[in-house]
Design an enzyme around this catalytic site. Structure first.
Site, mmCIF file in Angstrom:
data_model
loop_
_atom_site.group_PDB
_atom_site.id
_atom_site.type_symbol
_atom_site.label_atom_id
_atom_site.label_comp_id
_atom_site.label_asym_id
_atom_site.label_seq_id
_atom_site.Cartn_x
_atom_site.Cartn_y
_atom_site.Cartn_z
ATOM 1 N N TYR A 23 -5.042 3.799 5.703
ATOM 2 C CA TYR A 23 -5.532 2.894 6.757
ATOM 3 C C TYR A 23 -6.879 3.373 7.305
ATOM 4 O O TYR A 23 -7.737 2.567 7.668
ATOM 5 C CB TYR A 23 -4.532 2.819 7.916
ATOM 6 C CG TYR A 23 -3.267 2.071 7.586
ATOM 7 C CD1 TYR A 23 -3.211 0.685 7.685
ATOM 8 C CD2 TYR A 23 -2.116 2.735 7.182
ATOM 9 C CE1 TYR A 23 -2.050 -0.014 7.394
ATOM 10 C CE2 TYR A 23 -0.944 2.055 6.893
ATOM 11 C CZ TYR A 23 -0.916 0.679 7.004
ATOM 12 O OH TYR A 23 0.236 -0.005 6.713
ATOM 13 N N LYS A 70 0.849 -1.185 0.000
ATOM 14 C CA LYS A 70 0.000 0.000 0.000
ATOM 15 C C LYS A 70 0.888 1.240 0.000
ATOM 16 O O LYS A 70 2.020 1.137 0.468
ATOM 17 C CB LYS A 70 -0.933 0.020 1.202
ATOM 18 C CG LYS A 70 -0.351 -0.257 2.574
ATOM 19 C CD LYS A 70 0.706 0.614 3.186
ATOM 20 C CE LYS A 70 0.463 2.063 3.386
ATOM 21 N NZ LYS A 70 1.639 2.753 4.041
HETATM 22 P P1 NAD Z 1 12.026 2.246 2.517
HETATM 23 O O1 NAD Z 1 12.383 3.605 2.046
HETATM 24 O O2 NAD Z 1 12.546 1.798 3.838
HETATM 25 O O3 NAD Z 1 12.489 1.158 1.449
HETATM 26 C C1 NAD Z 1 12.342 1.328 0.062
HETATM 27 C C2 NAD Z 1 13.318 0.427 -0.650
HETATM 28 O O4 NAD Z 1 13.205 0.654 -2.045
HETATM 29 C C3 NAD Z 1 14.793 0.707 -0.272
HETATM 30 O O5 NAD Z 1 15.453 -0.517 -0.059
HETATM 31 C C4 NAD Z 1 15.336 1.390 -1.503
HETATM 32 O O6 NAD Z 1 16.723 1.129 -1.700
HETATM 33 C C5 NAD Z 1 14.507 0.750 -2.603
HETATM 34 N N1 NAD Z 1 14.483 1.500 -3.846
HETATM 35 C C6 NAD Z 1 14.611 0.979 -5.062
HETATM 36 N N2 NAD Z 1 14.561 1.917 -6.009
HETATM 37 C C7 NAD Z 1 14.402 3.077 -5.374
HETATM 38 C C8 NAD Z 1 14.301 4.432 -5.840
HETATM 39 N N3 NAD Z 1 14.357 4.746 -7.145
HETATM 40 N N4 NAD Z 1 14.137 5.395 -4.906
HETATM 41 C C9 NAD Z 1 14.084 5.106 -3.582
HETATM 42 N N5 NAD Z 1 14.175 3.839 -3.112
HETATM 43 C C10 NAD Z 1 14.345 2.835 -3.999
HETATM 44 O O7 NAD Z 1 10.456 2.134 2.482
HETATM 45 P P2 NAD Z 1 9.525 1.098 3.265
HETATM 46 O O8 NAD Z 1 9.118 1.702 4.545
HETATM 47 O O9 NAD Z 1 10.138 -0.236 3.273
HETATM 48 O O10 NAD Z 1 8.224 1.134 2.329
HETATM 49 C C11 NAD Z 1 8.153 0.417 1.103
HETATM 50 C C12 NAD Z 1 6.692 0.189 0.748
HETATM 51 O O11 NAD Z 1 6.091 -0.586 1.776
HETATM 52 C C13 NAD Z 1 5.865 1.461 0.664
HETATM 53 O O12 NAD Z 1 4.893 1.316 -0.335
HETATM 54 C C14 NAD Z 1 5.194 1.547 2.019
HETATM 55 O O13 NAD Z 1 3.977 2.269 2.012
HETATM 56 C C15 NAD Z 1 4.954 0.086 2.314
HETATM 57 N N6 NAD Z 1 4.853 -0.186 3.744
HETATM 58 C C16 NAD Z 1 3.810 -0.921 4.169
HETATM 59 C C17 NAD Z 1 3.655 -1.201 5.508
HETATM 60 C C18 NAD Z 1 2.499 -2.036 5.966
HETATM 61 O O14 NAD Z 1 2.261 -2.102 7.170
HETATM 62 N N7 NAD Z 1 1.782 -2.703 5.074
HETATM 63 C C19 NAD Z 1 4.565 -0.708 6.422
HETATM 64 C C20 NAD Z 1 5.658 0.025 5.962
HETATM 65 C C21 NAD Z 1 5.793 0.277 4.612
#
Ligand code: NAD
Length: 369
Positions: free
Chosen positions: A225, A139
């Site tokens: 959410y 999401k």
């Molecule tokens: P984050 O920033 O910690 O991780 C993103 C990852 O994508 C990193 O490893 C980064 O290196 C990679 N990446 C690849 N190409 C990229 C680019 N061009 N620019 C930036 N990063 C790039 O983010 P996150 O918190 O892990 O979130 C990722 C996804 O998961 C989002 O859609 C977020 O909404 C979702 N999420 C969902 C929940 C849930 O409870 N369902 C919780 C947290 C995050």
């Protein structure tokens, strides 16, 4: 891998999904029956090894029964060694963004889980489906309603299942809120207050603060959410929205919304007052109905959920492994050729509300969703 396992994987890849159909072919139904607790786990590859993959999804595989962490896709070579060793992932199941499409030839990977910044959700969902893999996408589903529709169409075209990472649909307090609301166990739902937010203390240059990469701010990240909450309590789709935005840190939130207040009107008469923020700690879902109330005062967390009704406290296990249950259910859906309870359409419906909220903020008027 034994021939048996390999032919089973091929079978899973090749089954036609027949969207909307509930009847299974005789061959498939006997397979599905045998596999309702699969003797062989399906392989999932995580795409994007950021914080959610690292701290929530990967560790949750120790609790899954129907799937396992089979592969990873990362653009950071230093992570390959760490993950290979920690999770015992064979080198042949480790991909980067350049060779990602060759995952099509890897029978170990049944499901691709897209855990990337929002602007990459559409591209990787579509590439995964074209590679013949089933997809879970995090999401919010994508930047726009049009993107979500494209993603759904691409998965349909490839006969692959698509699900959104709405883990709370497997969480007992949340499921109780759905039951009480949708079955009108306290009478008709009249009013919903739903709020989700945290105080941004992170990197001011993070992708979440860039409109082109995140689509929006607190509303896209936390507000989905609350929209989900209002939708799953009523079991209805809202018709109208009125919304406004408040910004106290314009330098930090230059491109995206900081705090959004919105009101949704549902066809059954319920009204939801929602708020999302990157500058306030909120986490609740409170419902008033004709003959009582029910609420979660910890409503969207990974664990530590808390709830009560006008009859007393809710006493479920507040610490179930939501992500493990969510991934296991999807693996089971793949095996049983069954649409997930959180299909792409769920993400699309939320994005319709999000877009209408932004329209209302821009117009200053009530908008039809
Ligand atoms: P984050 O920033 O910690 O991780 C993103 C990852 O994508 C990193 O490893 C980064 O290196 C990679 N990446 C690849 N190409 C990229 C680019 N061009 N620019 C930036 N990063 C790039 O983010 P996150 O918190 O892990 O979130 C990722 C996804 O998961 C989002 O859609 C977020 O909404 C979702 N999420 C969902 C929940 C849930 O409870 N369902 C919780 C947290 C995050």
């Amino acid at each position: 891998m034994s021939t048996n396992q390999s032919s089973r994987r091929k079978f899973i890849r090749n089954i036609s999904l027949g969207f909307g159909a509930t009847a299974l072919s005789p061959a498939l139904s006997s397979f599905a029956f045998r596999s309702s607790s699969p003797e062989k786990k399906l392989g999932i590859a995580l795409v994007g090894l950021g914080s959610y993959s690292t701290y929530e999804l990967a560790p949750s595989f120790q609790f899954t029964k129907n799937c396992y962490l089979a592969g990873i896709v990362t653009g950071t070579p230093s992570k390959e060694k760490i993950w290979r060793e920690k999770y015992n992932i064979p080198q042949k199941n480790i991909y980067n963004y350049q060779n990602f499409d060759s995952i099509a030839d890897n029978p170990d990977i049944d499901i691709i889980y897209v855990v990337l910044p929002v602007f990459l959700h559409k591209e990787y969902t579509i590439r995964a489906a074209k590679a013949g893999k089933h997809v879970i996408c995090e999401k919010p589903m994508s930047l726009t309603v049009a993107d979500c529709e494209e993603m759904i169409a691409a998965c349909k075209k490839s006969n692959r299942l698509l699900s959104i990472g709405y883990r709370l649909h497997f969480e007992p307090y949340t499921m109780e809120m759905m039951r009480l609301g949708q079955h009108k166990l306290f009478g008709k739902v009249l009013n919903i207050d739903c709020a989700n937010g945290f105080v941004w203390g992170g990197d001011p240059n993070a992708w979440r603060l860039k409109k082109a990469l995140a689509g929006g701010g607190g509303l896209m990240d936390m507000g989905v959410y609350t929209i989900q909450g209002a939708r799953y309590v009523t079991g209805e789709e809202p018709i109208y929205v009125t919304a406004r935005e408040e910004k106290t840190k314009p330098d930090l939130f230059k491109e995206v919304d900081e705090t959004v207040f919105y009101q949704l009107e549902f066809p059954g008469g319920a009204v939801a007052n929602g708020k999302s923020s990157y500058n306030a700690n909120w986490n609740d879902l409170k419902v008033k109905a004709e003959s009582g109330w029910f609420e979660l005062t910890e409503a969207y967390r990974y664990n530590g959920m808390k709830g009560a009704t006008s009859n007393g406290p809710m006493t479920f296990d507040p610490n179930v492994h939501q992500q493990a249950l969510q991934m296991d259910d999807f693996a089971n859906c793949v095996v049983q050729n069954k649409i997930s309870r959180i299909p792409g359409e769920e993400g699309l419906k939320d994005m319709k509300v999000v877009e209408a909220i932004y329209r209302s903020i821009a117009s200053g008027k009530k908008e039809r969703i």
